[in-house]
Design an enzyme around this catalytic site. Structure first.
Site, short mmCIF file in Angstrom:
data_model
loop_
_atom_site.label_atom_id
_atom_site.label_comp_id
_atom_site.label_asym_id
_atom_site.label_seq_id
_atom_site.Cartn_x
_atom_site.Cartn_y
_atom_site.Cartn_z
CB THR A 1 45.48 45.68 38.24
OG1 THR A 1 45.95 45.87 39.55
CG2 THR A 1 44.07 45.13 38.28
NE ARG B 1 36.92 41.37 41.45
CZ ARG B 1 37.74 40.79 42.29
NH1 ARG B 1 37.28 40.04 43.24
NH2 ARG B 1 39.03 40.98 42.19
CG HIS C 1 38.97 33.18 44.43
ND1 HIS C 1 39.04 34.54 44.49
CD2 HIS C 1 38.55 32.79 45.67
CE1 HIS C 1 38.68 34.96 45.70
NE2 HIS C 1 38.39 33.91 46.44
CB CYS D 1 33.81 16.60 27.84
SG CYS D 1 34.82 15.28 28.50
CB SER E 1 44.28 41.48 48.86
OG SER E 1 42.96 41.11 49.22
ZN ZN Z 1 33.43 14.78 30.28
#
Ligand code: ZN
Length: 240
Positions: A24, A32, A116, A143, A184
């Site tokens: 930020t 969020r 994450h 894809c 955090s």
């Molecule tokens: Zn694929």
């Protein structure tokens, strides 16, 4: 400050843990946070999960193309660059991050564990092969090998954290003599266990965060009255 500087300079293994506050400060809105524009267009609660990937793919894709465009508007700040320099000169050994923007990589850090996942990479949810980030940005969501659904390389709600990254982060944490948390709130499980593991293994713990965290009582030093950028700039002056 002097105390943290002494810890940093005497530590032979230092691990940095970064959370949303790090990003930020680059200007990147925390998705969020409900009072920012994102919530007017999309509801992350409904879209940032496996269910949406499978059942609401078009809106899922719109949401993540939007987020990728948002991330591309911003870049690493001075604090990111200082951490990259510190890795090069051996002042820190690795970064564990909750952030998905890839700014630590962009800044030049090499030993980064993205708990994450990351927006730097996209892949096919069917055949798992990597896909072009540029193509995704330009609207392609199938894809190029199997026409399966392309998705960002981040961890969605309802998915496990990447096991290999998590394992590596645990090993790094266990090696730490100094563990520095930057921005955090340490409320997201299981990421919040790292400072505790570090502490249990004998590391010194420094927490730099605007708000109190549930881990504050484990910390050797707590810094709340400055931004992460200010903290790192001040520290960096002391190391030169
Ligand atoms: Zn694929």
């Amino acid at each position: 400050m002097q105390e943290v500087l002494d810890l940093l300079q005497s530590s032979s293994y230092t691990v940095v843990f970064t959370g949303a506050g790090m990003s930020t400060e680059s200007g990147l809105p925390d998705f969020r946070t409900k009072d920012r524009g994102l919530w007017e267009k999309f509801n992350p609660d409904e879209l940032a999960n496996v269910h949406a990937l499978i059942n609401n793919f078009e809106e899922f894709t719109n949401f993540y193309q939007y987020r990728l465009r948002e991330i591309n508007k911003f870049q690493p700040h001075k604090g990111h660059l200082i951490l990259a320099k510190w890795e090069k000169v051996g002042l820190i050994n690795s970064i564990i991050t909750q952030n998905v923007d890839g700014f630590h990589h962009d800044a030049g850090n090499e030993n980064v564990m993205e708990l994450h996942g990351t927006f730097r990479k996209f892949y096919c949810n069917q055949c798992k092969r990597e896909q072009s980030r540029e193509d995704y940005l330009n609207g392609k969501s199938e894809c190029s090998y199997c026409d399966g659904p392309v998705r960002p390389g981040i961890v969605l709600f309802g998915e496990m954290l990447p096991e290999d990254v998590f394992y590596k982060a645990e090993l790094e944490t266990a090696k730490a003599e100094l563990f520095i948390v930057l921005g955090s709130s340490l409320t997201v499980s299981p990421a919040n266990m790292f400072p505790m593991v570090a502490k249990e293994q004998g590391a010194k713990l420094v927490i730099v965060n605007r708000e109190p965290t549930p881990m504050d009582h484990y910390a050797d030093v707590i810094i709340r009255n400055m931004s992460i950028k200010e903290f790192l700039v001040e520290m960096d002056k002391g190391t030169e």
